[in-house]
Structure formats: C-alpha cells, structure tokens
Design a protein around this motif. Structure first.
Motif, PDB file in Angstrom:
ATOM      1  N   GLN A 286     -84.859   5.064   7.422  1.00 59.36           N
ATOM      2  CA  GLN A 286     -83.555   4.845   6.757  1.00 59.36           C
ATOM      3  C   GLN A 286     -82.542   5.872   7.255  1.00 59.36           C
ATOM      4  N   ALA A 289     -81.503   4.956  10.804  1.00 60.77           N
ATOM      5  CA  ALA A 289     -81.452   3.497  10.948  1.00 60.77           C
ATOM      6  C   ALA A 289     -80.718   3.022  12.201  1.00 60.77           C
ATOM      7  N   ASN A 322     -83.456   0.101  12.791  1.00 60.05           N
ATOM      8  CA  ASN A 322     -83.366  -0.945  11.764  1.00 60.05           C
ATOM      9  C   ASN A 322     -83.856  -2.312  12.255  1.00 60.05           C
TER      10      ASN A 322
END
Ligand SMILES: Cc1cc2nc3c(=O)[nH]c(=O)nc-3n(C[C@H](O)[C@H](O)[C@H](O)COP(=O)(O)OP(=O)(O)OC[C@H]3O[C@@H](n4cnc5c(N)ncnc54)[C@H](O)[C@@H]3O)c2cc1C
Length: 409
Positions: A286, A289, A322
C-alpha cells in the motif's frame, strides 16, 4: 626426574605442560610454529569461545562423535574449572547466548597470553619453538624418544601428542599427529571436515556474497525429505554458497554427500507466519502502491537481497505494485519463508573449524588418555577422533583431555 615431551603448544599442549610440570616432571614442549597458540588466536572470530557454561551431560550431548569417550575427561576437568582457571589467570569471563563463555575483553589473544604465561610459570617447562617433530620412537611397547625434523633427538619417558587436526593448516595443525600415531600402530579414522561452509547448486548466491543475515532460520532435509536439523541465528552468503554459524552447525549433522542429497530451506522472517508476513507485505505494497515492484521491498529485506528475491518471485521487476495479483503476493510471501538451496559440496577440509576423525578412541584409555598400544604415549585435543558442535565445546575437549593426559603421564 621424569621427562615428558609435549608435541604442540596449542590449547591442549599449553594446558598439559602446566599440569604435568606441577607434578614435578621435566616438561619439554615442542612447537613447530614460531609462536604458541596460533589457532587459538583466530577462535570465535578473534574472541575465543573458551567453553560452554552448561551441565556436564550437555557437554557430552554436544559431542556427536564419540561423546561418551569424554566422560572421564569432562568430569575430571570440568567447564567450571576451565572458567575458574581463566579467572585466576586474570582473564575475566562472561557468558553469552547459548551459554557460550568468552573473555570479557573479547580478545582471543588474552586467552593465548594467559595460557602461555601459565605454562612458562613453572621453571621445569622448556618451550622450544620452530621445533617440528618428525617421529616418535618406541621400544618394547614403551615410549623412547622423539626425533625432530632437524635430526635432534629427545629421550623421554612419556609423550603427549597435542598436534590438533588438519583444518586451518597455516596455524600449524596439518595432521602430523595422525602420522605419528599410525607409525606406532594406531588406527586413524579418516579425517573429514566438520563445522564447514557449504557449496550450493544455486549460482545466484555469487550475487549475494558477503551478505550476512541475522535472526533467520533454516530447516535441513535429506534425500527422503526428512527434516534432519533446524536452527535459528546468523548466516552469510559466500561466492560459492552458504556459511556462518547456523550453516556450520548444520554441516556437522550432514553425512556423505556422495550418498545423500540435502536441501536447506531458509526462512528470512521466522518471527512471522505466512499470514502475518502477508499482512506486512500488504502494508508495504500500500505504501509503495505506485512504485515498481523492485522498489517495494526496501523496508522488508536487505538491499543486496532484493534483486534476487525479485528474480526468484518471477514477478516483473518493473510492474507497478498495485498491479501485483493476490496469488503473486502469496507466492512472494511463501518464497521469503522458503528459499531452497541444494547442497553440492562441503568446502575443503582446510577451511573447516574442526576435523572430524583422528586417532581411534577404542585404542585410547578414556580414563587416562594413554594409548592402549604403546606405554607412555598419550593423546590430547583434536588429534583424537572426537568433535563437537559450536559453542565452546571443542576447546573444552582440548582442555579436559589435556588435563587428563597430564595427570596420568
Ligand atoms: C577459525 C576457527 C575458530 C574456532 N573457534 C572456536 C571457538 O570459538 N571455540 C571452540 O571451542 N573451538 C573453536 N575452534 C576449534 C579449536 O580451535 C580447536 O578445537 C582447538 O584449537 C584444538 O586444540 P588442540 O590443542 O588439539 O590443537 P591446536 O590448537 O590446533 O594446536 C596444535 C598445535 O600443534 C602444533 N604442531 C602440529 N604438528 C606439530 C609437529 N609435528 N611438531 C611440533 N608442533 C606441531 C601446531 O603448530 C599447533 O600449535 C575454532 C577453530 C577454527 C579453525
């Protein structure tokens, strides 16, 4: 006055000299190097792990080859006595992880100086450096004399062979004791490397050379996929494979590599199970990403390791984080906990910490360290077919067997 010749001024020879001279004997120590205790200087990465502060039974358990042969030796000169001896000699000791005992100064040289000073403190001890023994002669089953390579001959009543094994020959231990023993009728169990680095099939280790890892764990499996060993701690990569404490310890649990195949499975994050590690990786993914995958592992892994892990993961290094699928991420997590190496070879015996093999124990009286074949011939230290795991056990063997030989010679 009884004359005792001690061949070798290493750990066992120096201690034996002190103990034998205290019994009122004339002791002549013959050392082929120009200094005493050359191997001791490099022990414990220059810190010298003197002994292990465990129960005596544990000492024996840590000697996989002929541990029971050492009962008398370990009980006659214990690890507590070794620690007391060094404290009395002014070498304060401390006990670290795994009950390993080191000098407080962290200097092996202090251990060598103390043993040498103690040895030389008795005026009945004569230390002859640069004196290489070539042969031990016996007559009618009794020790007669030793002959040096420069042809000097020294008549004596007893000889203690304290010449060490064959590893690290530049320190002086090059297997001469085996030759002496064999000439006098003893059987020599073929020397082999113990506590040694491992060469592996995976070529990519060369990219990782010199990388040290802490707090990692390994599982070792044999050809039948049976786990034979596991360990946790430090290791390092070399240009040929794997080395460091947990690898060396694993090596002495492994057998003949021409008969058995071994795999080492490395877990880089043993503190986290796959679920927890997955959560950790998700957090990093995250955070990074929009970065390329190859730039997303900096918080998790050592820098030098990242290109290899990226390659092994088979995830495109340049893909945006991502865009990595759940399955790819799960595979990455599994990989980090299961990097598998196929063992190809042991490193050469010269690089071994310990030589396994040596003078056959059934031909030595375990209560005295005297040869059962030649009266007045004694053995001490690594020349005997005993070898232990890491943790200070090998020096305890050297000290205990030397003490036993010296009080009986
Ligand atoms: C890198 C390394 C690190 C180690 N670290 C540890 C550790 O931290 N803790 C531990 O417990 N063990 C350690 N060991 C093992 C330990 O050093 C040995 O088990 C121990 O030194 C054996 O003692 P020894 O007296 O039998 O032989 P050595 O200490 O090898 O002494 C033998 C002596 O005999 C002399 N000699 C040989 N042949 C002749 C001859 N023909 N004439 C005259 N002299 C001769 C040699 O020159 C040498 O001085 C380590 C070993 C290595 C290589």
């Amino acid at each position: 006055m009884k004359r005792v010749v001690i061949i070798g001024a290493g750990a066992s020879g120096m201690l034996a000299a002190k103990v034998a001279s205290d019994r009122g004997y004339k002791v002549i120590v013959l050392e082929k190097q120009k200094r005493c205790g050359q191997k001791l200087l490099i022990t414990g990465k220059g810190r010298c792990n003197i002994t292990n502060n465990c129960e005596i039974e544990e000492l024996i358990e840590n000697v996989p080859t002929n541990g029971k042969f050492l009962y008398s030796a370990f009980y006659t000169f214990t690890n507590d006595q070794v620690i007391d001896m060094f404290n009395d000699l002014g070498v304060e000791t401390k006990t670290e992880r795994g009950k390993r005992v080191f000098p407080v100064s962290d200097k092996a040289v202090d251990v060598v100086r103390a043993l040498e000073k103690q040895m030389r403190s008795n005026k009945n001890v004569e230390v002859l450096l640069n004196s290489k023994v070539d042969k031990i002669e016996a007559q009618d089953g009794k020790i007669k004399k030793v002959i040096l390579s420069d042809k000097r001959e020294i008549e004596c009543d007893s000889v203690i062979v304290a010449t060490g094994g064959v590893s690290y020959p530049r320190t002086g231990s090059s297997g001469d004791g085996y030759k002496f023993a064999r000439n006098l009728g003893h059987t020599i169990i073929k020397p082999k490397a113990s506590l040694i680095g491992l060469e592996v099939m995976e070529d990519y280790v060369t990219d990782l050379a010199k990388l040290s890892l802490r707090n990692v764990s390994i599982n070792v499996y044999n050809s039948k996929n049976k786990k034979i060993y596991d360990d946790f701690g430090e290791m390092e990569f070399t240009k040929y494979g794997l080395d460091g404490p947990i690898i060396k310890s694993a090596s002495c649990r492994m057998g003949d590599l021409s008969k058995e195949n071994y795999k080492i499975v490395l877990d880089l994050k043993p503190a986290l199970d796959e679920d927890k590690l997955d959560k950790r990786v998700q957090k990093d993914f995250q955070k990074y990403a929009n970065k390329n995958f190859e730039n997303s592992l900096n918080d998790l892994l050592p820098k030098q390791l990242i290109p290899t892990i990226v390659k092994l993961s088979k995830i495109d290094a340049y893909i945006k984080v991502n865009q990595i699928s759940k399955e790819e991420r799960k595979n990455l997590v599994h990989l980090i906990k299961n990097i598998t190496f196929t063992v190809k070879n042991y490193r050469p015996i010269e690089e071994a910490i310990i030589t396994s093999g040596g003078v056959k124990t059934s031909e030595i009286n375990s209560s005295t360290m005297e040869s059962k074949l030649v009266s007045g011939l004694y053995f001490a230290g690594e020349v005997i077919d005993v070898d232990a795991y890491t943790g200070g056990f090998n020096l305890q063997i050297a000290f205990s067997t030397a003490y036993l030989a010296a009080i009986n010679c």
